[in-house]
Structure formats: C-alpha cells, structure tokens
Design an enzyme around this catalytic site. Structure first.
Site, PDB file in Angstrom:
ATOM      1  N   HIS A  58      30.409 -28.184  -5.334  1.00 36.02           N
ATOM      2  CA  HIS A  58      29.950 -28.430  -3.968  1.00 36.02           C
ATOM      3  C   HIS A  58      28.818 -29.447  -3.912  1.00 36.02           C
ATOM      4  O   HIS A  58      28.008 -29.541  -4.842  1.00 36.02           O
ATOM      5  CB  HIS A  58      29.475 -27.118  -3.337  1.00 36.02           C
ATOM      6  CG  HIS A  58      30.603 -26.198  -2.989  1.00 36.02           C
ATOM      7  ND1 HIS A  58      31.473 -26.465  -1.959  1.00 36.02           N
ATOM      8  CD2 HIS A  58      31.023 -25.020  -3.529  1.00 36.02           C
ATOM      9  CE1 HIS A  58      32.374 -25.499  -1.879  1.00 36.02           C
ATOM     10  NE2 HIS A  58      32.129 -24.604  -2.824  1.00 36.02           N
ATOM     11  N   VAL A 179      30.540  -2.755 -21.539  1.00 33.31           N
ATOM     12  CA  VAL A 179      29.172  -2.220 -21.603  1.00 33.31           C
ATOM     13  C   VAL A 179      29.136  -0.917 -20.798  1.00 33.31           C
ATOM     14  O   VAL A 179      29.536  -0.892 -19.625  1.00 33.31           O
ATOM     15  CB  VAL A 179      28.159  -3.244 -21.048  1.00 33.31           C
ATOM     16  CG1 VAL A 179      26.770  -2.637 -20.916  1.00 33.31           C
ATOM     17  CG2 VAL A 179      28.134  -4.473 -21.945  1.00 33.31           C
ATOM     18  N   SER A 343      29.449 -18.022  -4.328  1.00 34.10           N
ATOM     19  CA  SER A 343      29.581 -19.474  -4.172  1.00 34.10           C
ATOM     20  C   SER A 343      28.247 -20.045  -3.687  1.00 34.10           C
ATOM     21  O   SER A 343      27.610 -19.436  -2.829  1.00 34.10           O
ATOM     22  CB  SER A 343      30.681 -19.770  -3.166  1.00 34.10           C
ATOM     23  OG  SER A 343      30.907 -21.148  -3.083  1.00 34.10           O
ATOM     24  N   CYS A 407      57.723 -27.759 -15.593  1.00 27.35           N
ATOM     25  CA  CYS A 407      57.070 -28.120 -14.320  1.00 27.35           C
ATOM     26  C   CYS A 407      55.778 -28.897 -14.572  1.00 27.35           C
ATOM     27  O   CYS A 407      55.498 -29.874 -13.897  1.00 27.35           O
ATOM     28  CB  CYS A 407      56.724 -26.874 -13.517  1.00 27.35           C
ATOM     29  SG  CYS A 407      58.113 -25.809 -13.138  1.00 27.35           S
ATOM     30  N   CYS A 442      57.972 -23.272 -10.832  1.00 30.46           N
ATOM     31  CA  CYS A 442      58.763 -22.074 -11.191  1.00 30.46           C
ATOM     32  C   CYS A 442      57.869 -20.918 -11.642  1.00 30.46           C
ATOM     33  O   CYS A 442      58.363 -19.833 -11.927  1.00 30.46           O
ATOM     34  CB  CYS A 442      59.842 -22.401 -12.216  1.00 30.46           C
ATOM     35  SG  CYS A 442      59.345 -22.270 -13.930  1.00 30.46           S
TER      36      CYS A 442
END
Ligand SMILES: Cc1cc2nc3c(=O)[nH]c(=O)nc-3n(C[C@H](O)[C@H](O)[C@H](O)COP(=O)(O)OP(=O)(O)OC[C@H]3O[C@@H](n4cnc5c(N)ncnc54)[C@H](O)[C@@H]3O)c2cc1C
Length: 486
Positions: A58, A179, A343, A407, A442
């Site tokens: 960002h 943990v 974020s 692909c 696929c």
C-alpha cells in the site's frame, strides 16, 4: 529442511508465528550472533493472514494519519524495490485510484489527500473523470485520488523468500509445533512450552496473528483483544483484464473497502469484505459474500463478467481493539508483542522488523554475524521467460522441458527446486504457493496428482503419505488392486 529437533531447545530469541511478521523479524535478527527459533503450528510458513491477502504494497494514502500503521506502511513501502532485488520475489509499481463513485463522495477525496500529505505519501493528486477514463477505461467514477506508489507483489513468494533467507542464515524453523504456554519466572520470560517440548528463551516475540491475544494471555499480559475480521477474494480468469491499477472506494472506519485490482501474476481480483467472525481460523468463502462483492464492484466496474471467476480464498485480519498495531515491550521482561498486525501489515513488515530488532537490542547485546548473507537469489519463472531463455534453460536441464502445470506453465525442474532449495516445500499446497502449480484455470485438476508423485519421489516416501497441507490432509488412501498396473 532442518534436522529433527531435540527438546528441550535453548535459544536467545523465540518467535511465535511464521507469517510475514515472524519471518521478517527472524531474517533481520539473523544479521546478529543470536540463536533464533521460530515456532509455527502449521506445516508451512505463510499460513495465516500472510497467505490470505491481496498482495498490495500500500501507498499509505488510505491509512489514518498519526497511527503506527500509517508510519510503518509508508516506511515499508519505500523499502520494497531493493528487497525484491535482494530476495528475488516479484514486485511491480502500478499505483492506485481511490475513487469517488458520485458527487457526494468527492469531499472524502480532499480529506484523503490531507491524509496522504500527513503520511508523506509521495506524488498524490486528485484527478477528474476524463483522466480516470484515460488511465482505466473500465472504471466509472467522478473523481479519484491517484497514489502512484502502490505496488503489487506475491505475498506467498515474498514470505517464502524471507523464510529461505532466514533459514540459510541459521534460523531454526519448528513447523507443526503449537505453542501451548509461556513460562514466566519472577517477572521475566524464561521459556516457550509447545506440544513437542520446551524451548528456553531469553526473549520471546509474540507474532501469532489472530491468536496474539491468547499468546499474550499465556504470558499473563493480555492487555488487548483481537477482533478477527474475515475478507474474501474472488479471482478472475487471466483473459479478463479490467484494470491495471488497484481501484479502491473511499475507505470506511474499518476497511479500505472492496476493490478491484491486478495480481502480480496477471489475474484481476475483486474483494475483500470485512466481517467479524467467531472462528478465527475459518477461511471459508460463501455465496452471499461473493454476490455482495460482485454487486459493489459493478457500481464502479459495470463490465465485470462474474462468470469468469475461477477461484476464491479468504484471510482473517487480526484487528486489535485499539485499531492500531501493538508493537513493544510488555510488563513481562523479554516478552515482546507484535500484535494487531492488520492491513497494511504486509507492506509495513520491513519497518516492523526494524522496530523489533531495536527492541531486542534493548534486551540482548547485538553483535554482527559475519556470516550473514542478505541475498537469496532465484531464477526467473519459466513462464516469464522469452522463447530464447526457455530454450537455454531446457538445454541446461531437460527437466525444464516437462511442463507439470499447464495453466501456469510450471516445469518439473521448478517443482524439484521448490522442494530442495531453502526451507523447502513438503506438501502439495507448499508447491502450489511457491511455484503457482495448481493456481491456474483448472485449479490443479491436471497437475495435482503429478505434483504429488514428484513430492513422493523427491522426499522418498509413499504417495499415501503425501498431504495437501500437512497433518492428516492425506489425498490417497492406497492402491485399488483391480486397477493397479504396477
Ligand atoms: C483479507 C486480508 C487482506 C489483506 N490485504 C493486505 C494487503 O493488500 N496489503 C497489506 O499490506 N496487508 C494486507 N493484509 C494484512 C496482512 O496480510 C497482515 O497484516 C499480515 O499478513 C500479518 O502477518 P503476521 O505474520 O503478523 O500474521 P500471520 O500471517 O497471521 O501469522 C501468524 C502465524 O502465527 C501462527 N500461530 C498462531 N498461534 C500459534 C501458536 N499457538 N503456536 C504456533 N504458531 C501459532 C499462525 O499459524 C500463523 O502462521 C490483509 C489481511 C487480510 C486478512
């Protein structure tokens, strides 16, 4: 891959969680003469939020100023070009448009421009609908804030690069290790207790993502709560090219909004939403959210062809109750929180790691590790090579002539390298996220079995022990005798 671990282990620094935060901190700490252990409950690194995000580095234009996350976002963003060179992960600067869909949203752009200036995001400006049309012909908006420094990367290959480099510089990775407790004596952290044994440590770093509040509670310092917010994404077939920049609506209090954006590997994506969930580990997707995301995106990209969606995924954000990152010492000497890393945590990770190294330096003497190597070099993907480059690769190693994933054009040699170089893949998903085998149209229908066969052969184990994503995620129960030819 590391030799088997013998417990109890003793180290200088134990890091809980091998997402982007844990792996970057481990890599930066490996610059010093320290014994470092990173503990991850999953079978691979990059398994939490670091796996399920949009891969945007960002700009910082849509992050509220005077927050730790805004400062670390802008600092982190600036460091990505040199990091990508050093560690061989893909990166492209594409820029972003934060759009006003109608006249009533226009005043928000002025406020965002002020945010951008306060955050020192370079070269932001407001553009009109004519310029939007020229830059992004499929986007319908009346104005936009253009932030040219947004970059895109592959979050998986970025984190694998960090983990490989940390591993090659001596960091010990304990995967499949959960943990269960933190030992504190006389106000000082002394050990991390796991389901496999005890790890004595002078400093413990809590980088456990959505579980960071629970790890803090184990140390007796749960001073915050994590509010888990799930975000779903939908991936369009590569033949659909709607945008070449990240297109955001104006942000809300909790999210940067549902956007449409290009991935570094050539797909366009739509998403995410931001819904609070009960189960922090639930990364399922749903038809209702998919429909809501399509409806929202169609408001500003009316030509979105929803029938071209080929895949879906989700990640859960570790939002803290303060709304900001929580990075710092705690009342327990030697126990450091790296929590609430929502974020733009991927973007901020270089700056987060630097900040944590300074915190560790306040607890331990840091002396340079003369053996530290910052580079982790990997060749360009076969799919990204020119015809001439491909011929040269095949001449050097015939395993490049065998295409395993049609692909995404992934060769057998690339899959073998993903198993044997650095930390190394051990599962089908480990191969998928390192090489993209199985990420095309696929979705692994063609290559999954062939990848499993290569894993079995290279790791010298029966096919029935190959898993999709570790633990008990077996795909094959055994041979069907009547059908067996070998
Ligand atoms: C939908 C979504 C979209 C996003 N988009 C972007 C974006 O475009 N750009 C951006 O910069 N950021 C984005 N983010 C944020 C970014 O993904 C996170 O900030 C970042 O990945 C957090 O990394 P982390 O290492 O702190 O946490 P995680 O990646 O979650 O890692 C924590 C790790 O700790 C492990 N762990 C937990 N408990 C234990 C335990 N008891 N024992 C051992 N291990 C444990 C987990 O298994 C996990 O692997 C997004 C996030 C989401 C969810």
């Amino acid at each position: 891959m590391d030799a088997p671990a013998h417990f109890p282990i003793s180290c200088d620094v134990a890091i809980v969680g091998a997402g982007v935060s844990g792996c970057f901190i481990a890599r930066e700490l490996s610059r010093y003469r320290l014994e470092i252990v990173i503990i991850e409950r999953d079978s691979d690194v990059c398994s939490g939020a670091s796996k399920g995000n949009g891969g945007a580095v960002h700009s910082g234009a849509n992050t509220e100023p005077n927050t730790l996350k805004a400062r670390l976002c802008v600092e982190g963003n600036a460091r990505f070009p040199s990091l990508a060179e050093e560690l061989s992960f893909p990166l492209k600067t594409v820029g972003s448009l934060i759009i006003a869909r109608n006249e009533s949203e226009k005043p928000h752009l002025e406020q965002l421009l002020q945010w951008a200036q306060a955050n020192r995001v370079p070269d932001c400006r407001i553009i009109d609908s004519a310029e939007i049309k020229r830059l992004e012909p499929n986007v319908k908006a009346v104005a936009a804030l253009f932030a040219p420094t947004l970059r895109i990367t592959c979050p998986h290959r970025f984190v694998f690069a960090l983990a490989d480099n940390a591993f090659e510089n001596g960091v010990k990775f304990l995967l499949d290790t959960t943990v269960t407790d933190i030992e504190v004596r006389r106000g000082k952290v002394t050990a991390v207790i796991t389901d496999r044994g005890r790890i004595n440590a002078k400093v413990v770093i809590n980088a456990a993502g959505v579980h960071a509040d629970r790890i803090a509670e184990m140390a007796g310092v749960r001073d915050f709560d994590i509010i888990p917010r799930r975000g779903e994404y939908y991936v369009l077939d590569k033949r659909v090219q709607l945008v070449s920049r990240n297109i955001f609506p104006v942000p809300t209090k909790v999210t940067k909004g549902t956007c449409v954006f290009p991935s570094i590997d050539g797909n366009n994506l739509i998403g995410p939403n931001a819904d609070i969930v009960d189960d922090r580990d639930d990364t399922s997707t749903s038809a209702s959210v998919k429909e809501a995301i399509i409806r929202t995106v169609k408001q500003f990209v009316p030509s979105l062809p929803e029938g071209e969606i080929i895949a879906a995924f989700a990640g859960v954000r570790a939002t803290s109750d303060s709304g900001d990152f929580i990075i710092g010492h705690t009342r327990v000497d030697g126990f450091i929180n790296v929590a609430g890393i929502q974020s733009p945590g991927l973007t901020a990770s270089p700056a987060i790691a630097e900040m944590v190294v300074n915190l560790v330096g306040e607890k331990l003497r840091l002396t340079r590790n003369p053996k530290f190597r910052p580079e982790r070099k990997r060749p360009k993907r076969f799919a990204d090579c020119s015809v001439e480059e491909r011929k040269a690769l095949i001449a050097r190693d015939a395993r490049h002539s065998r295409i395993v994933c049609r692909c995404e054009m992934v060769t057998e040699k690339e899959i073998i390298d993903a198993i044997h170089l650095g930390l190394g893949a051990r599962t089908i998903n480990g191969i998928k996220f390192r090489t993209r085998a199985g990420m095309g149209r696929c979705q692994g229908g063609f290559c999954r079995f062939r990848v499993a066969q290569i894993l079995a052969r290279e790791l010298n184990k029966p096919l029935t022990e190959v898993t999709l994503r570790g633990r008990k995620s077996f795909l094959f129960a055994g041979r069907v005798p009547q059908l067996s030819t070998t």
